[in-house]
Design an enzyme around this catalytic site. Sequence first.
Site, PDB file in Angstrom:
ATOM      1  N   ALA A 130       0.744  -1.211   0.138  1.00  6.36           N
ATOM      2  CA  ALA A 130       0.066  -0.071  -0.185  1.00  6.36           C
ATOM      3  C   ALA A 130       0.734   1.246   0.070  1.00  6.36           C
ATOM      4  CB  ALA A 130      -1.087  -0.051   1.109  1.00  6.36           C
ATOM      5  N   SER A 158      11.172   7.215   6.040  1.00  5.44           N
ATOM      6  CA  SER A 158      12.153   8.410   6.363  1.00  5.44           C
ATOM      7  C   SER A 158      12.533   8.764   7.705  1.00  5.44           C
ATOM      8  CB  SER A 158      12.211   9.547   5.447  1.00  5.44           C
ATOM      9  OG  SER A 158      12.356   9.138   4.110  1.00  5.44           O
ATOM     10  N   ILE A 340      25.932  17.714 -19.828  1.00  4.10           N
ATOM     11  CA  ILE A 340      26.771  18.856 -19.848  1.00  4.10           C
ATOM     12  C   ILE A 340      28.024  18.603 -19.422  1.00  4.10           C
ATOM     13  CG2 ILE A 340      27.461  21.244 -19.459  1.00  4.10           C
ATOM     14  CD1 ILE A 340      24.061  21.557 -19.763  1.00  4.10           C
ATOM     15  N   GLU A 366       5.455  10.753  -1.854  1.00  4.91           N
ATOM     16  CA  GLU A 366       4.147  11.284  -1.595  1.00  4.91           C
ATOM     17  C   GLU A 366       3.341  11.273  -3.278  1.00  4.91           C
ATOM     18  OE1 GLU A 366       3.767  11.944   1.144  1.00  4.91           O
ATOM     19  OE2 GLU A 366       5.434  12.610   2.069  1.00  4.91           O
TER      20      GLU A 366
END
Length: 383
Positions: A130, A158, A340, A366
């Site tokens: 989930a 976290s 770059i 999120e």
Amino acid sequence: MSFEFTEEQNMLRESVKKMARERIAPRSAEIDATDEFPWDMVDLIREQGILNMAAPEEYGGSGSGIVTLCIAAEEIARASLSVSTMFMVQTIGGILVMKAGGTKEQKDWYFPQIIRDKKLGCLSVTEPEAGSDAASMKTRAKLNGNNYMVNGTKCFISLGGVADFFSLFAVTNPEEKHGGISAFMVEKDTPGFSIGKHENEMGQRGTAMTELIFEDAVVPEKNRLGPEGQGFKIVVGVFNQARVLMAVEAVGVAQSAFDYSLNYAKERICFGKPLTEFQGIQFQFADMITQIEAARGMVYRAARMIDKGREIELIPRFASMAKYLATKVAMRVTTEAVEILGGHGYTKDHPVERMMRDAKGIQIYEGPSNIQKMIIARSLFKN
């Protein structure tokens, strides 16, 4: 809509920018390499009055709104996304959830510990089966007398390995789906609660991401935030704010990658002249800065909507648009920055490869891009 900042907000930006450049940036590569939680950075931003600035003023915080939080997060993210992630998790899971769902008694018990006792909090929603579909969570909380018995596993949390408090969302009534989810504030010394494996992340390292394991964990009924069944409503409201805060972190990372690659290109001599004298490279930088500024405008518009509390029905759409755009821009800009720099960009001698890895994490947290597009589309075609 005006995007003018107050004098106080401009002063905050300059102060945080200076701190991030001088104190946080020099630590960023080491945090990434060791994957050790940066307690020194926690102490630094706490001492600067930043860590708990979202907490109510009556408890020692600053009562800062989303715009002000975005300013601080953007500047910290430019130096280290790992440090800004720690700041955001404390803000979201450690402060915003309690502000949204806690009673006065709960806030009187909780916020002094966060401010005075220097404790950390985190958000505990995601499970192995989930993620974005939070309503499918399996962690179960059953009331037994004056306590809930909690069983289940949370993952990718976290600050999970270092937090003192966990804003836990669990199912109290499986028959109700969304309406059967409740919110709790769980303390780390709760009987039956333990920390599982530490995740070895690709980016945003040093954030103590772990599993959380609940095996008949005993959570007092008084630790429930709001009535039973109000958890989903609480977490959705917090997610709207969290998505904007994640989006501004993406803007910070993109700006940092742009700045670094531009300075490199000015000094890198190729075919007898600096890279910046080639039109193809100039066009790359033109695209990059245009996208960054567009994302920054989108983010601060969404932040102001939340702070003003207007057009409430549009906030989910604008929060998702901000996260979708800003994280997409961050991935594109950091990837182009690596290109770059060429072969140099692919080594750890330069920070752009770390920024690219970090940017992918924000794009997922999120809710990944497809989830944000789904929210946007539903808002457009509702009714």
